[in-house]
Motif scaffolding. Structure first.
Motif, PDB file in Angstrom:
ATOM      1  N   GLY A 197      13.236  -3.645  50.597  1.00  0.00           N
ATOM      2  CA  GLY A 197      13.961  -2.870  51.757  1.00  0.00           C
ATOM      3  C   GLY A 197      15.356  -2.597  51.348  1.00  0.00           C
ATOM      4  O   GLY A 197      16.050  -1.507  51.609  1.00  0.00           O
ATOM      5  N   LEU A 198      16.089  -3.666  51.006  1.00  0.00           N
ATOM      6  CA  LEU A 198      17.519  -3.610  50.443  1.00  0.00           C
ATOM      7  C   LEU A 198      17.655  -2.404  49.401  1.00  0.00           C
ATOM      8  O   LEU A 198      18.503  -1.491  49.546  1.00  0.00           O
ATOM      9  CB  LEU A 198      18.240  -4.952  49.766  1.00  0.00           C
ATOM     10  N   GLU A 229      15.785   0.232  48.787  1.00  0.00           N
ATOM     11  CA  GLU A 229      15.713   1.564  49.405  1.00  0.00           C
ATOM     12  C   GLU A 229      17.107   1.805  50.135  1.00  0.00           C
ATOM     13  O   GLU A 229      17.420   3.022  50.060  1.00  0.00           O
ATOM     14  CB  GLU A 229      14.448   1.393  50.545  1.00  0.00           C
ATOM     15  N   ASP A 230      17.662   0.980  50.804  1.00  0.00           N
ATOM     16  CA  ASP A 230      19.122   1.212  51.386  1.00  0.00           C
ATOM     17  C   ASP A 230      19.925   1.651  50.354  1.00  0.00           C
ATOM     18  O   ASP A 230      20.735   2.559  50.541  1.00  0.00           O
ATOM     19  CB  ASP A 230      19.462   0.080  52.520  1.00  0.00           C
ATOM     20  N   LEU A 231      20.244   0.919  49.323  1.00  0.00           N
ATOM     21  CA  LEU A 231      21.201   0.901  48.316  1.00  0.00           C
ATOM     22  C   LEU A 231      20.761   2.276  47.638  1.00  0.00           C
ATOM     23  O   LEU A 231      21.935   2.952  47.246  1.00  0.00           O
ATOM     24  CB  LEU A 231      21.018  -0.018  47.191  1.00  0.00           C
ATOM     25  N   LYS A 232      19.748   2.763  47.403  1.00  0.00           N
ATOM     26  CA  LYS A 232      19.358   4.143  46.781  1.00  0.00           C
ATOM     27  C   LYS A 232      20.062   5.357  47.698  1.00  0.00           C
ATOM     28  O   LYS A 232      20.298   6.152  47.181  1.00  0.00           O
ATOM     29  CB  LYS A 232      17.881   4.306  46.489  1.00  0.00           C
ATOM     30  N   ALA A 233      19.925   5.047  49.034  1.00  0.00           N
ATOM     31  CA  ALA A 233      20.363   6.034  49.944  1.00  0.00           C
ATOM     32  C   ALA A 233      21.810   6.022  50.016  1.00  0.00           C
ATOM     33  O   ALA A 233      22.333   6.872  50.469  1.00  0.00           O
ATOM     34  CB  ALA A 233      19.579   5.692  51.276  1.00  0.00           C
ATOM     35  N   GLU A 290      33.555  -0.003  50.643  1.00  0.00           N
ATOM     36  CA  GLU A 290      32.379   0.552  50.459  1.00  0.00           C
ATOM     37  C   GLU A 290      32.035  -0.252  49.024  1.00  0.00           C
ATOM     38  O   GLU A 290      31.088  -0.924  48.771  1.00  0.00           O
ATOM     39  CB  GLU A 290      31.976   1.782  50.483  1.00  0.00           C
ATOM     40  N   GLU A 347      22.788   5.133  40.125  1.00  0.00           N
ATOM     41  CA  GLU A 347      21.565   5.702  40.758  1.00  0.00           C
ATOM     42  C   GLU A 347      20.459   5.471  40.113  1.00  0.00           C
ATOM     43  O   GLU A 347      19.252   4.877  40.429  1.00  0.00           O
ATOM     44  CB  GLU A 347      21.819   7.066  41.019  1.00  0.00           C
ATOM     45  N   ASP A 396      14.203  -7.568  49.231  1.00  0.00           N
ATOM     46  CA  ASP A 396      15.127  -6.867  48.139  1.00  0.00           C
ATOM     47  C   ASP A 396      14.330  -5.519  47.960  1.00  0.00           C
ATOM     48  O   ASP A 396      15.042  -4.514  47.819  1.00  0.00           O
ATOM     49  CB  ASP A 396      15.020  -7.484  46.800  1.00  0.00           C
ATOM     50  N   HIS A 430      14.163  -0.473  41.932  1.00  0.00           N
ATOM     51  CA  HIS A 430      12.952  -0.246  42.808  1.00  0.00           C
ATOM     52  C   HIS A 430      11.549  -0.149  42.257  1.00  0.00           C
ATOM     53  O   HIS A 430      10.631  -0.630  42.857  1.00  0.00           O
ATOM     54  CB  HIS A 430      13.534   0.610  43.739  1.00  0.00           C
TER      55      HIS A 430
END
Length: 218
Positions: A211-212, A214-218, A5, A161, A209, A168
């Motif tokens: 959207g990406l 958003e995913d990376l923050k999660a 990961e 984080e 980016d 973002h």
């Protein structure tokens, strides 16, 4: 996160940093021969949608420019499209696209300057470009992506984080708030497929980016 990961995360952050640095370079000043040679040698990935269309326009232009002096051809287009050296112009400043009078150095510029200072970035003494120019905003995103990569390597989850949240927020409040309109203008006003392609790549990349992140923050 496990090593697989972390490796995947590292690759994503590195690719984002590289892409933002490329966009920054292309918008901050005219292309030179070394840059064009490097782009031609590196090639472009096969992509669908607006990103792929933009890459193809740039690649096709690099293979077959319309003059024997492509550097000058692009310099003329850069001046025409971004600097007001022609009737049609797409000023590359956020304030122009977000202020009622389409003026430079308005509220967006002040906010961008504040954000840069908060991240330890000060205007150089020789700087002659407003901080809300698209190239500088992309450069800021590249710097933040690089800092996120450093935090990842140091296993500093809190710093990672925070960096992703900052990226973002800046992308949402600033780049996505005006660049889609700017790139739409560039596709109309540019004289070459190189800059029309760059506009399409820019628009699609920052949307993806968002959207990406958003995913990376999660």
């Amino acid at each position: 996160m496990n090593q697989n990961e972390k490796a995947a995360f590292r690759e994503i952050l590195a690719q984002r940093e590289s892409m933002y640095r490329l966009l920054a370079r292309l918008y901050k000043t005219e292309a030179d021969k070394d840059l064009l040679d490097g782009l031609g040698a590196a090639g472009f990935p096969e992509e669908d949608g607006g990103l792929g269309e933009g890459f193809r326009l740039i690649a096709d232009w690099l293979r077959d420019p319309k003059s024997e002096d492509p550097v000058t051809e692009l310099a003329v287009d850069y001046a025409h499209t971004f600097l007001g050296a022609g009737i049609a112009v797409s000023y590359p400043f956020e304030s122009v696209y977000t202020s009622p009078g389409r003026l430079v150095m308005q509220d967006a510029w002040e906010d961008v300057c504040r954000i840069y200072r908060e991240h330890g970035l000060e205007r150089g003494e020789q700087a002659d470009m407003h901080e809300d120019q698209i190239g500088l905003e992309c450069e800021f995103m590249a710097i933040l992506a690089g800092r996120a990569l450093e935090a990842l390597e140091a296993d500093d989850e809190q710093a990672l984080e925070a960096s992703l949240a900052d990226q973002h927020a800046f992308l949402t409040k600033h780049l996505l708030n005006w660049v889609p309109r700017f790139t739409a203008d560039v596709t109309v006003t540019a004289l070459t497929d190189f800059y029309r392609g760059l506009a399409k790549v820019t628009d699609e990349f920052i949307r993806m980016d968002g959207g990406l992140l958003e995913d990376l923050k999660a």
